[in-house]
Scaffold this motif. Sequence first.
Motif, PDB file in Angstrom:
ATOM      1  N   SER A  11      39.964  -6.080  18.135  1.00  0.00           N
ATOM      2  CA  SER A  11      41.476  -6.334  17.537  1.00  0.00           C
ATOM      3  C   SER A  11      41.418  -5.290  16.262  1.00  0.00           C
ATOM      4  CB  SER A  11      41.297  -7.897  16.672  1.00  0.00           C
ATOM      5  OG  SER A  11      41.768  -8.416  17.988  1.00  0.00           O
ATOM      6  N   GLY A  12      40.809  -5.080  15.090  1.00  0.00           N
ATOM      7  CA  GLY A  12      40.939  -3.782  14.304  1.00  0.00           C
ATOM      8  C   GLY A  12      40.968  -2.679  14.882  1.00  0.00           C
ATOM      9  N   ALA A  13      40.388  -2.115  15.741  1.00  0.00           N
ATOM     10  CA  ALA A  13      40.715  -1.370  16.460  1.00  0.00           C
ATOM     11  C   ALA A  13      42.427  -0.890  16.694  1.00  0.00           C
ATOM     12  CB  ALA A  13      40.107  -0.870  17.501  1.00  0.00           C
ATOM     13  N   VAL A  14      42.457  -1.364  17.395  1.00  0.00           N
ATOM     14  CA  VAL A  14      44.144  -1.362  18.096  1.00  0.00           C
ATOM     15  C   VAL A  14      44.835  -2.400  17.076  1.00  0.00           C
ATOM     16  CG1 VAL A  14      45.513  -3.111  19.782  1.00  0.00           C
ATOM     17  CG2 VAL A  14      43.534  -2.383  19.778  1.00  0.00           C
ATOM     18  N   LEU A  15      44.471  -2.352  16.024  1.00  0.00           N
ATOM     19  CA  LEU A  15      45.791  -2.522  14.895  1.00  0.00           C
ATOM     20  C   LEU A  15      45.682  -2.010  14.048  1.00  0.00           C
ATOM     21  CD1 LEU A  15      45.403  -5.886  13.032  1.00  0.00           C
ATOM     22  CD2 LEU A  15      47.347  -5.361  14.519  1.00  0.00           C
ATOM     23  N   GLU A  16      44.498  -0.579  14.171  1.00  0.00           N
ATOM     24  CA  GLU A  16      44.550   0.978  13.323  1.00  0.00           C
ATOM     25  C   GLU A  16      45.333   2.034  13.892  1.00  0.00           C
ATOM     26  OE1 GLU A  16      40.747   2.281  13.049  1.00  0.00           O
ATOM     27  OE2 GLU A  16      40.180   0.714  11.278  1.00  0.00           O
ATOM     28  N   VAL A  17      45.826   1.770  15.312  1.00  0.00           N
ATOM     29  CA  VAL A  17      46.336   2.550  15.942  1.00  0.00           C
ATOM     30  C   VAL A  17      48.042   1.913  16.021  1.00  0.00           C
ATOM     31  CG1 VAL A  17      46.891   3.276  18.340  1.00  0.00           C
ATOM     32  CG2 VAL A  17      44.528   2.740  17.474  1.00  0.00           C
ATOM     33  N   VAL A  18      47.857   1.099  15.484  1.00  0.00           N
ATOM     34  CA  VAL A  18      49.939   0.491  15.821  1.00  0.00           C
ATOM     35  C   VAL A  18      50.307   0.573  14.169  1.00  0.00           C
ATOM     36  CG1 VAL A  18      51.092  -1.239  16.658  1.00  0.00           C
ATOM     37  CG2 VAL A  18      49.031  -0.492  17.641  1.00  0.00           C
ATOM     38  N   THR A  19      49.923  -0.190  13.061  1.00  0.00           N
ATOM     39  CA  THR A  19      49.970   0.088  11.717  1.00  0.00           C
ATOM     40  C   THR A  19      48.935   0.836  11.394  1.00  0.00           C
ATOM     41  OG1 THR A  19      47.991  -2.374  11.522  1.00  0.00           O
ATOM     42  CG2 THR A  19      50.188  -3.167  12.270  1.00  0.00           C
ATOM     43  N   PRO A  20      49.602   0.471   9.870  1.00  0.00           N
ATOM     44  CA  PRO A  20      48.524   1.196   8.723  1.00  0.00           C
ATOM     45  C   PRO A  20      46.542   0.742   8.779  1.00  0.00           C
ATOM     46  CG  PRO A  20      50.600   0.636   7.954  1.00  0.00           C
ATOM     47  CD  PRO A  20      50.093  -0.291   9.263  1.00  0.00           C
ATOM     48  N   ASP A  21      46.701   2.235   8.272  1.00  0.00           N
ATOM     49  CA  ASP A  21      44.482   1.741   8.030  1.00  0.00           C
ATOM     50  C   ASP A  21      44.238   0.451   7.832  1.00  0.00           C
ATOM     51  OD1 ASP A  21      44.457   3.861  10.048  1.00  0.00           O
ATOM     52  OD2 ASP A  21      44.055   5.597   8.559  1.00  0.00           O
ATOM     53  N   PRO A  22      44.849   0.165   6.157  1.00  0.00           N
ATOM     54  CA  PRO A  22      44.034  -0.699   5.565  1.00  0.00           C
ATOM     55  C   PRO A  22      44.129  -2.022   6.427  1.00  0.00           C
ATOM     56  CG  PRO A  22      45.550   0.655   3.882  1.00  0.00           C
ATOM     57  CD  PRO A  22      45.114   0.991   5.981  1.00  0.00           C
ATOM     58  N   ILE A  23      45.396  -2.556   7.139  1.00  0.00           N
ATOM     59  CA  ILE A  23      45.358  -3.554   8.223  1.00  0.00           C
ATOM     60  C   ILE A  23      44.599  -3.863   8.808  1.00  0.00           C
ATOM     61  CG2 ILE A  23      46.584  -5.041   9.473  1.00  0.00           C
ATOM     62  CD1 ILE A  23      49.143  -4.110   7.516  1.00  0.00           C
ATOM     63  N   GLY A  24      44.297  -3.051  10.013  1.00  0.00           N
ATOM     64  CA  GLY A  24      43.162  -3.230  10.892  1.00  0.00           C
ATOM     65  C   GLY A  24      41.827  -3.233  10.223  1.00  0.00           C
ATOM     66  N   GLY A  25      41.421  -1.855   9.117  1.00  0.00           N
ATOM     67  CA  GLY A  25      40.209  -2.209   8.268  1.00  0.00           C
ATOM     68  C   GLY A  25      39.822  -2.886   7.778  1.00  0.00           C
ATOM     69  N   SER A  26      40.677  -3.678   7.870  1.00  0.00           N
ATOM     70  CA  SER A  26      40.349  -5.052   7.531  1.00  0.00           C
ATOM     71  C   SER A  26      39.751  -6.002   7.951  1.00  0.00           C
ATOM     72  CB  SER A  26      41.388  -5.618   5.725  1.00  0.00           C
ATOM     73  OG  SER A  26      42.663  -6.468   6.822  1.00  0.00           O
ATOM     74  N   VAL A  27      40.129  -6.138   9.603  1.00  0.00           N
ATOM     75  CA  VAL A  27      39.994  -7.246  10.423  1.00  0.00           C
ATOM     76  C   VAL A  27      38.697  -6.720  11.286  1.00  0.00           C
ATOM     77  CG1 VAL A  27      40.932  -7.709  12.697  1.00  0.00           C
ATOM     78  CG2 VAL A  27      42.780  -7.258  11.142  1.00  0.00           C
ATOM     79  N   THR A  28      38.756  -5.114  11.236  1.00  0.00           N
ATOM     80  CA  THR A  28      37.076  -4.847  11.278  1.00  0.00           C
ATOM     81  C   THR A  28      35.914  -5.469  10.592  1.00  0.00           C
ATOM     82  OG1 THR A  28      37.922  -2.616  12.304  1.00  0.00           O
ATOM     83  CG2 THR A  28      35.763  -2.853  11.991  1.00  0.00           C
ATOM     84  N   ASP A  29      36.594  -5.319   9.476  1.00  0.00           N
ATOM     85  CA  ASP A  29      35.477  -5.797   8.358  1.00  0.00           C
ATOM     86  C   ASP A  29      35.038  -6.586   8.223  1.00  0.00           C
ATOM     87  OD1 ASP A  29      35.788  -2.868   7.193  1.00  0.00           O
ATOM     88  OD2 ASP A  29      36.506  -3.546   5.361  1.00  0.00           O
ATOM     89  N   VAL A  30      36.117  -7.588   8.861  1.00  0.00           N
ATOM     90  CA  VAL A  30      35.604  -9.290   8.760  1.00  0.00           C
ATOM     91  C   VAL A  30      34.508  -9.661   9.922  1.00  0.00           C
ATOM     92  CG1 VAL A  30      36.822 -11.706   9.565  1.00  0.00           C
ATOM     93  CG2 VAL A  30      38.042 -10.446   8.407  1.00  0.00           C
ATOM     94  N   GLY A  31      34.949  -8.568  10.877  1.00  0.00           N
ATOM     95  CA  GLY A  31      34.223  -8.475  12.182  1.00  0.00           C
ATOM     96  C   GLY A  31      32.482  -8.167  11.349  1.00  0.00           C
ATOM     97  N   ASP A  32      32.250  -7.265  11.029  1.00  0.00           N
ATOM     98  CA  ASP A  32      31.201  -6.796  10.259  1.00  0.00           C
ATOM     99  C   ASP A  32      30.227  -7.862   9.220  1.00  0.00           C
ATOM    100  OD1 ASP A  32      31.277  -4.614  11.165  1.00  0.00           O
ATOM    101  OD2 ASP A  32      32.271  -3.382  10.106  1.00  0.00           O
ATOM    102  N   ALA A  33      31.476  -8.209   8.499  1.00  0.00           N
ATOM    103  CA  ALA A  33      30.712 -10.224   7.654  1.00  0.00           C
ATOM    104  C   ALA A  33      30.257 -10.906   8.528  1.00  0.00           C
ATOM    105  CB  ALA A  33      32.097 -10.706   6.641  1.00  0.00           C
TER     106      ALA A  33
END
Length: 59
Positions: A30-52
């Motif tokens: 989801s974070g990777a898809v959001l990084e394509v569609v929205t600005p990077d901080p939003i997708g990056g924060s979702v990806t960080d949740v997965g990493d956590a």
Amino acid sequence: MVKYILGIIIALTFNGCIVGDALALPFRVSGAVLEVVTPDPIGGSVTDVGDAIDTAIPF
């Protein structure tokens, strides 16, 4: 037989188990898809949740 069991235990010790990766995968995708569609901080924060999640679950 003992060599195989010992090898599996060593592999799981160094690689971790699949549970944390399986739970983190939807957030990473989801974070990777959001990084394509929205600005990077939003997708990056979702990806960080997965990493956590992957870090918090040791097995």
